[in-house]
Write an enzyme that holds these catalytic residues in place. Structure first.
Site, PDB file in Angstrom:
ATOM      1  N   CYS A 124     -32.434   2.306   3.509  1.00 44.66           N
ATOM      2  CA  CYS A 124     -31.935   2.118   2.132  1.00 44.66           C
ATOM      3  C   CYS A 124     -32.568   0.885   1.499  1.00 44.66           C
ATOM      4  O   CYS A 124     -32.864   0.872   0.296  1.00 44.66           O
ATOM      5  CB  CYS A 124     -30.416   1.962   2.125  1.00 44.66           C
ATOM      6  SG  CYS A 124     -29.535   3.385   2.756  1.00 44.66           S
TER       7      CYS A 124
HETATM    8  C1  BEZ Z   1     -30.732   3.352   6.840  1.00 44.45           C
HETATM    9  O1  BEZ Z   1     -30.674   3.236   5.611  1.00 44.45           O
HETATM   10  O2  BEZ Z   1     -31.576   2.783   7.489  1.00 44.45           O
HETATM   11  C2  BEZ Z   1     -29.777   4.262   7.546  1.00 44.45           C
HETATM   12  C3  BEZ Z   1     -28.486   4.399   7.080  1.00 44.45           C
HETATM   13  C4  BEZ Z   1     -27.608   5.223   7.774  1.00 44.45           C
HETATM   14  C5  BEZ Z   1     -28.054   5.892   8.916  1.00 44.45           C
HETATM   15  C6  BEZ Z   1     -29.360   5.765   9.334  1.00 44.45           C
HETATM   16  C7  BEZ Z   1     -30.236   4.942   8.656  1.00 44.45           C
END
Ligand code: BEZ
Length: 212
Positions: A46
């Site tokens: 994210c």
């Molecule tokens: C991420 O944004 O890295 C992420 C968020 C939730 C689960 C897996 C990855």
């Protein structure tokens, strides 16, 4: 809440965000909009996505598209996270991130897919036209970051095909040849598209991008 489908009205909402209370329709005005959800704050994928979105702001602005992100964490958390995003992605996030702690907006837009994760949003994308209708939906799992070049490409296609009787072929990019709408007879297409019409099959006619 049933899934939103193409052509449905994008539900309006008022919600808390990283820039204060925001009403979707007031925020969008007459612009196009892109609403995208994120599983959670302070997560690696994210962080790269929001930084990339901020770096692409000029490209979205050129297309008259306003960005609005969402995650189910609170506004104070978003503000702290934005500091990290700006630092590590060398950018400035200026678009709002909705603080959807009560999951009101994510429920309205069906962004929580319980068989993937019971409480976090998946990576949904909604492109909303100036008429407030849903023009495109995409859903990615949490493990896959989105391709912002593809989001710009699809906006180019949506905006071109909204104004001209054309469709865009596989892997099309802005400026390339487009497909004449199947609803138009070739005899009419020749008049509508003065740059020329190439008839490969009676149902497959190409023409240069009418705006290029
Ligand atoms: C991420 O944004 O890295 C992420 C968020 C939730 C689960 C897996 C990855």
């Amino acid at each position: 809440m049933a899934s939103l489908r193409l052509g449905d009205e994008a539900p309006n909402f008022t919600a808390d965000s990283s820039v204060g209370t925001i009403n979707l329709y007031d925020y969008l005005g007459d612009s196009w909009g892109i609403l995208f959800s994120h599983p959670a704050d302070f997560t690696p994928v994210c962080t790269t996505e929001l930084g990339t979105a901020a770096q692409f702001k000029d490209e979205f602005d050129k297309r008259n598209v306003k960005m609005i992100a969402l995650s189910v964490d609170g506004a104070e958390s978003h503000k702290e996270w934005i500091k990290d995003i700006n630092e590590v992605q060398n950018t400035t996030v200026t678009f709002p991130i909705i603080a959807d702690e009560d999951k009101k907006v994510s429920t309205l837009y069906d962004m929580i897919h319980p068989n993937a994760d019971s409480s976090l949003t998946v990576r949904s994308v909604f492109i909303i036209g100036p008429d407030k209708k849903v023009k495109l939906t995409l859903t990615y799992p949490a493990s896959t970051g989105r391709n912002f070049y593809e989001l710009l490409r699809v906006i180019d296609s949506l905006q071109l095909t909204a104004n001209h009787k054309v469709a865009t072929p596989a892997n099309w990019k802005n400026g390339e040849k487009v497909v004449v709408s199947p609803a138009i007879a070739t005899s009419d297409a020749i008049k509508i598209f003065p740059k020329g019409v190439e008839e490969i099959k009676p149902y497959l006619r190409m023409t240069p991008d009418p705006t290029a």
